[in-house]
Every structure is written in C-alpha cells, then in structure tokens.
Scaffold this motif. Structure first.
Motif, PDB file in Angstrom:
ATOM      1  N   ALA A  96      43.449  27.950  -7.818  1.00 22.35           N
ATOM      2  CA  ALA A  96      43.647  27.093  -8.987  1.00 22.35           C
ATOM      3  C   ALA A  96      43.857  25.633  -8.571  1.00 22.35           C
ATOM      4  CB  ALA A  96      44.842  27.589  -9.795  1.00 22.35           C
ATOM      5  N   ARG A  97      44.602  25.417  -7.503  1.00 24.24           N
ATOM      6  CA  ARG A  97      44.818  24.040  -7.038  1.00 24.24           C
ATOM      7  C   ARG A  97      43.530  23.429  -6.499  1.00 24.24           C
ATOM      8  NH1 ARG A  97      50.634  24.556  -3.793  1.00 24.24           N
ATOM      9  NH2 ARG A  97      51.836  25.339  -5.572  1.00 24.24           N
ATOM     10  N   LEU A  98      42.746  24.217  -5.796  1.00 26.11           N
ATOM     11  CA  LEU A  98      41.478  23.690  -5.291  1.00 26.11           C
ATOM     12  C   LEU A  98      40.527  23.350  -6.439  1.00 26.11           C
ATOM     13  CD1 LEU A  98      40.865  26.072  -2.240  1.00 26.11           C
ATOM     14  CD2 LEU A  98      41.561  23.681  -2.176  1.00 26.11           C
ATOM     15  N   THR A  99      40.531  24.160  -7.487  1.00 24.65           N
ATOM     16  CA  THR A  99      39.703  23.851  -8.653  1.00 24.65           C
ATOM     17  C   THR A  99      40.162  22.561  -9.320  1.00 24.65           C
ATOM     18  OG1 THR A  99      39.365  26.231  -8.990  1.00 24.65           O
ATOM     19  CG2 THR A  99      38.832  24.775 -10.816  1.00 24.65           C
ATOM     20  N   THR A 100      41.477  22.356  -9.393  1.00 20.56           N
ATOM     21  CA  THR A 100      42.001  21.113  -9.957  1.00 20.56           C
ATOM     22  C   THR A 100      41.585  19.906  -9.123  1.00 20.56           C
ATOM     23  OG1 THR A 100      43.906  22.329 -10.816  1.00 20.56           O
ATOM     24  CG2 THR A 100      44.098  19.938 -10.694  1.00 20.56           C
ATOM     25  N   ILE A 101      41.569  20.072  -7.819  1.00 19.58           N
ATOM     26  CA  ILE A 101      41.159  18.977  -6.936  1.00 19.58           C
ATOM     27  C   ILE A 101      39.699  18.612  -7.177  1.00 19.58           C
ATOM     28  CG2 ILE A 101      40.723  18.383  -4.516  1.00 19.58           C
ATOM     29  CD1 ILE A 101      43.251  19.888  -3.799  1.00 19.58           C
ATOM     30  N   VAL A 102      38.854  19.611  -7.426  1.00 21.79           N
ATOM     31  CA  VAL A 102      37.454  19.323  -7.711  1.00 21.79           C
ATOM     32  C   VAL A 102      37.326  18.484  -8.982  1.00 21.79           C
ATOM     33  CG1 VAL A 102      35.228  20.353  -8.315  1.00 21.79           C
ATOM     34  CG2 VAL A 102      36.608  21.351  -6.494  1.00 21.79           C
ATOM     35  N   GLY A 103      38.103  18.839 -10.031  1.00 18.76           N
ATOM     36  CA  GLY A 103      38.065  18.049 -11.262  1.00 18.76           C
ATOM     37  C   GLY A 103      38.575  16.635 -11.070  1.00 18.76           C
ATOM     38  N   LEU A 104      39.672  16.491 -10.352  1.00 19.92           N
ATOM     39  CA  LEU A 104      40.205  15.149 -10.097  1.00 19.92           C
ATOM     40  C   LEU A 104      39.245  14.318  -9.247  1.00 19.92           C
ATOM     41  CD1 LEU A 104      43.962  15.961  -9.382  1.00 19.92           C
ATOM     42  CD2 LEU A 104      42.987  14.969 -11.454  1.00 19.92           C
ATOM     43  N   ALA A 115      37.607  21.213  -0.901  1.00 20.27           N
ATOM     44  CA  ALA A 115      37.838  22.121  -2.027  1.00 20.27           C
ATOM     45  C   ALA A 115      36.727  23.153  -2.144  1.00 20.27           C
ATOM     46  CB  ALA A 115      37.962  21.318  -3.324  1.00 20.27           C
ATOM     47  N   VAL A 116      35.481  22.733  -1.940  1.00 24.95           N
ATOM     48  CA  VAL A 116      34.356  23.675  -2.028  1.00 24.95           C
ATOM     49  C   VAL A 116      34.425  24.708  -0.903  1.00 24.95           C
ATOM     50  CG1 VAL A 116      31.842  23.854  -1.851  1.00 24.95           C
ATOM     51  CG2 VAL A 116      32.863  22.093  -3.283  1.00 24.95           C
ATOM     52  N   VAL A 117      34.752  24.247   0.304  1.00 24.47           N
ATOM     53  CA  VAL A 117      34.889  25.192   1.422  1.00 24.47           C
ATOM     54  C   VAL A 117      36.047  26.161   1.167  1.00 24.47           C
ATOM     55  CG1 VAL A 117      35.408  25.391   3.883  1.00 24.47           C
ATOM     56  CG2 VAL A 117      33.833  23.633   3.087  1.00 24.47           C
ATOM     57  N   GLY A 118      37.143  25.645   0.629  1.00 27.82           N
ATOM     58  CA  GLY A 118      38.277  26.519   0.336  1.00 27.82           C
ATOM     59  C   GLY A 118      37.967  27.542  -0.744  1.00 27.82           C
ATOM     60  N   LEU A 119      37.124  27.154  -1.708  1.00 29.34           N
ATOM     61  CA  LEU A 119      36.746  28.080  -2.771  1.00 29.34           C
ATOM     62  C   LEU A 119      35.560  28.966  -2.388  1.00 29.34           C
ATOM     63  CD1 LEU A 119      37.031  25.714  -5.863  1.00 29.34           C
ATOM     64  CD2 LEU A 119      38.574  27.580  -5.265  1.00 29.34           C
ATOM     65  N   GLY A 120      35.064  28.802  -1.183  1.00 31.47           N
ATOM     66  CA  GLY A 120      33.907  29.588  -0.748  1.00 31.47           C
ATOM     67  C   GLY A 120      34.213  31.080  -0.696  1.00 31.47           C
ATOM     68  N   ARG A 121      33.140  31.832  -0.638  1.00 35.20           N
ATOM     69  CA  ARG A 121      33.265  33.291  -0.639  1.00 35.20           C
ATOM     70  C   ARG A 121      33.858  33.776   0.681  1.00 35.20           C
ATOM     71  NH1 ARG A 121      28.191  37.502  -1.517  1.00 35.20           N
ATOM     72  NH2 ARG A 121      29.421  39.436  -1.393  1.00 35.20           N
ATOM     73  N   ARG A 122      34.775  34.730   0.574  1.00 35.61           N
ATOM     74  CA  ARG A 122      35.416  35.332   1.744  1.00 35.61           C
ATOM     75  C   ARG A 122      35.483  36.841   1.563  1.00 35.61           C
ATOM     76  NH1 ARG A 122      37.461  30.296   1.601  1.00 35.61           N
ATOM     77  NH2 ARG A 122      38.010  29.290   3.577  1.00 35.61           N
ATOM     78  N   GLY A 123      35.258  37.545   2.672  1.00 35.97           N
ATOM     79  CA  GLY A 123      35.270  38.998   2.629  1.00 35.97           C
ATOM     80  C   GLY A 123      36.663  39.555   2.855  1.00 35.97           C
ATOM     81  N   ASP A 162      43.561  30.058   5.736  1.00 33.10           N
ATOM     82  CA  ASP A 162      42.397  29.172   5.838  1.00 33.10           C
ATOM     83  C   ASP A 162      42.217  28.358   4.562  1.00 33.10           C
ATOM     84  OD1 ASP A 162      41.945  30.194   8.354  1.00 33.10           O
ATOM     85  OD2 ASP A 162      40.476  31.679   7.671  1.00 33.10           O
ATOM     86  N   LYS A 163      42.442  28.982   3.412  1.00 26.91           N
ATOM     87  CA  LYS A 163      42.350  28.252   2.154  1.00 26.91           C
ATOM     88  C   LYS A 163      43.416  27.159   2.069  1.00 26.91           C
ATOM     89  CE  LYS A 163      40.401  31.846  -0.855  1.00 26.91           C
ATOM     90  NZ  LYS A 163      39.434  30.995  -1.584  1.00 26.91           N
ATOM     91  N   VAL A 164      44.617  27.488   2.517  1.00 27.28           N
ATOM     92  CA  VAL A 164      45.704  26.500   2.485  1.00 27.28           C
ATOM     93  C   VAL A 164      45.376  25.314   3.396  1.00 27.28           C
ATOM     94  CG1 VAL A 164      48.129  26.126   3.058  1.00 27.28           C
ATOM     95  CG2 VAL A 164      47.449  28.187   1.839  1.00 27.28           C
ATOM     96  N   THR A 165      44.728  25.566   4.523  1.00 29.71           N
ATOM     97  CA  THR A 165      44.329  24.467   5.413  1.00 29.71           C
ATOM     98  C   THR A 165      43.355  23.526   4.713  1.00 29.71           C
ATOM     99  OG1 THR A 165      44.641  25.868   7.362  1.00 29.71           O
ATOM    100  CG2 THR A 165      43.254  23.920   7.625  1.00 29.71           C
ATOM    101  N   GLN A 166      42.366  24.080   4.017  1.00 26.46           N
ATOM    102  CA  GLN A 166      41.420  23.243   3.280  1.00 26.46           C
ATOM    103  C   GLN A 166      42.109  22.501   2.136  1.00 26.46           C
ATOM    104  OE1 GLN A 166      38.379  22.689   4.262  1.00 26.46           O
ATOM    105  NE2 GLN A 166      38.424  24.214   5.905  1.00 26.46           N
ATOM    106  N   MET A 167      43.095  23.142   1.509  1.00 30.45           N
ATOM    107  CA  MET A 167      43.830  22.464   0.451  1.00 30.45           C
ATOM    108  C   MET A 167      44.634  21.286   1.004  1.00 30.45           C
ATOM    109  SD  MET A 167      46.563  24.091  -2.262  1.00 30.45           S
ATOM    110  CE  MET A 167      47.763  24.397  -0.960  1.00 30.45           C
ATOM    111  N   ALA A 168      45.201  21.447   2.200  1.00 28.18           N
ATOM    112  CA  ALA A 168      45.928  20.340   2.822  1.00 28.18           C
ATOM    113  C   ALA A 168      44.992  19.174   3.133  1.00 28.18           C
ATOM    114  CB  ALA A 168      46.618  20.832   4.097  1.00 28.18           C
TER     115      ALA A 168
END
Length: 289
Positions: free
Chosen positions: A96-104, A152-160, A201-207
């Motif tokens: 949700a935070r990464l999506t907000t970053i994309v909008g901002l 943000a896009v990398v953080g929201l990327g698909r992960r298995g 990994d997602k948290v790293t991209q968010m930082a």
C-alpha cells in the motif's frame, strides 16, 4: 618473518578500512543524486548464508525436539499461523505504501514538467549561480522522481511466495496425527522465513523510494525559494514591448504587407471665409474717448 606478516596484516586492515569508508561515502553521495539499493559485498553474502544455514539447523533441531502429542503440536501450529498472518499483513502494508509513492511521484512529475515548460523565460533573466540552479534543478527533480517510481515498481513486482498445497495440509495414508502436525509446523515455519525475506526486499525498495522523495522535496524547496527571491528582487519589465522596440522584423510582421498606393480622390468644395468677431459697444466707446 612473523613481524613482517603482522605488519602486512595491519596494513591490509587499514587499507580495507579506508576502502570501506570510501565506499560508504560514495553511497551517501549516490543517495543524494540517484538513490538505489546498495549491493552487498561478497563477504556480506557469505556471512548471511552462514547465518541462514545456522538458523535453519537450529530450527530443525527445535522442531525435532517438539513433543509428540497432537494437542501440543496443534498449539504450536496455531502460533505459526498467527506469525504467518502477521507477515502477510506486513506485506500488504508495504504494498500500500509503495502504491502511494507511485501516485505521489506522478504528481511530482507533473510539477517538474510544468517547471520545465516555464524554465526558458526564467533562465534568460537569471545570472550567476541562479542560472545554474534553474538549469539543473528540473533535471535533479526528474532524477528523484524516476528513482522513486523505479523503486516502487520493483517493490511491487511479482514475487514467488511459498504457499501451502493440499498435499501439505492433508495427511497421507497411514500417517499418524503427531507426524502430520509436525510436518505442518515445519512447512509453516519455512513459509514464514521465505515470506519474511521477500518482504525485507520490498522494505528495502520502499526505503529507496522514501529517500528519493525526500531529495525531491529538498530540491523543490530550494527552487521555490530561488523563484521567490528572483520575483522579489527583479524589477518588472515587459519583455514583449522591449522586443517590439528592438526587433524591426517583428514590427514589420505585425504590421503586415503594405498595399499599392491608391489614386488621389476628388478635390473638396472651398470653405466659407472667416469673419472677424464683432466688437462690443463698451470697447468702441472707450476708444472714442
């Protein structure tokens, strides 16, 4: 010989420490220009693998020491499910935070685009350091927006992610309840470790995205302060009027093409002769005296 080896080791340690400091300074400067995740060194990767292997061995030993009663194993399984649900909630929060970053970042990109459209007029009237800031300011803001969107896009990327399958949930033929619950606990703990690593990994991209947005705000504040200062210290002038006065070609273009000289028109009737104004009686009597 031992003294020589000891001195060589000391020099290597000092050189290694200097290299680490230079690397840290480089990444600090890089975070101010174009933030990106810092790659781990080979030593860090090897150390992390060793810690993961040791933690996995310790986890397997703890699972093997669990009591064999189904009631107790059911309690441990419920606790593992709660931890897995909390980690899944953490993943949703980060997404949700990464999506907000994309909008901002989209809004920030609109601001940068608008400033770039109005840049030429302000660039012509600026001088000195203000000229350089107005020239490279929009470029710096563009780099920060691109860095934030990329992270943000990398953080929201698909992960298995690991998930439970029907084979993991259902007991096999002739499988004791204690063995089945122990297998369920083992599978749940493995999924928990995998989910936690991928969420990190997602948290790293968010930082990284957060750092880029901070840089954008600082750059935007500097440009805003510079624009306010230019507005208050620069005398108002009419650029269009000055250009019309100096540019003969523009005046000719605005006047348009001139037509041929026309023939003279007919001569008008002569006007009535001008009569002198009448004199008053009081003025005539004064002159006679």
């Amino acid at each position: 010989r031992h003294a020589l080896v000891w001195n060589l080791g000391q020099h290597c340690c000092v050189a290694g420490g200097d290299t680490m400091r230079l690397t840290d300074e480089f990444w600090r400067i890089s975070d101010c220009i174009f933030p990106s995740p810092q790659p781990r060194s080979h030593a860090e990767i090897v150390s992390e693998r060793q810690r993961t292997a040791a933690a996995q061995a310790n986890l397997d030993a703890n699972i093997a020491d669990l009591p064999g009663k189904p009631e107790q194993l059911g309690v441990y399984l419920a606790s593992c499910k709660e931890l897995l649900a909390e980690e899944d909630g953490r993943r949703q929060s980060v997404d949700a935070r990464l999506t907000t970053i994309v909008g901002l970042s989209s809004i920030a990109g609109t601001i940068v685009f608008g400033s770039m459209l109005t840049q030429p007029q302000a660039f012509r009237s600026a001088h000195g350091i203000a000229r350089w800031l107005l020239a490279f300011g929009p470029l710096y803001l563009t780099l920060q927006v691109c860095s934030a969107i990329l992270a943000a896009v990398v953080g929201l990327g698909r992960r298995g992610y690991l998930t439970s399958t029907p084979t993991d949930i259902l007991p096999t033929r002739d499988e004791a309840p204690g063995v089945h619950l122990r297998r369920r606990v083992t599978s749940c703990l493995h999924m928990l470790a995998d989910t936690r690593d991928r969420n990190n990994d997602k948290v790293t991209q968010m930082a990284v995205a957060h750092r880029a947005m901070k840089n954008f705000l600082v750059g935007l504040l500097i440009l805003g302060a510079l624009g306010t200062w230019r507005t208050l210290t620069t005398a108002p002038n009419d650029d269009l009027l000055d250009r019309l006065k100096k540019d003969q070609a523009v005046r000719e273009l605005l006047r348009g093409p001139q037509g041929p000289v026309g023939s003279p028109g007919p001569k008008g009737d002569p006007g009535t002769p001008r009569t002198p104004p009448a004199r008053s009686n009081a003025l005539q009597g004064t002159r006679r005296q």
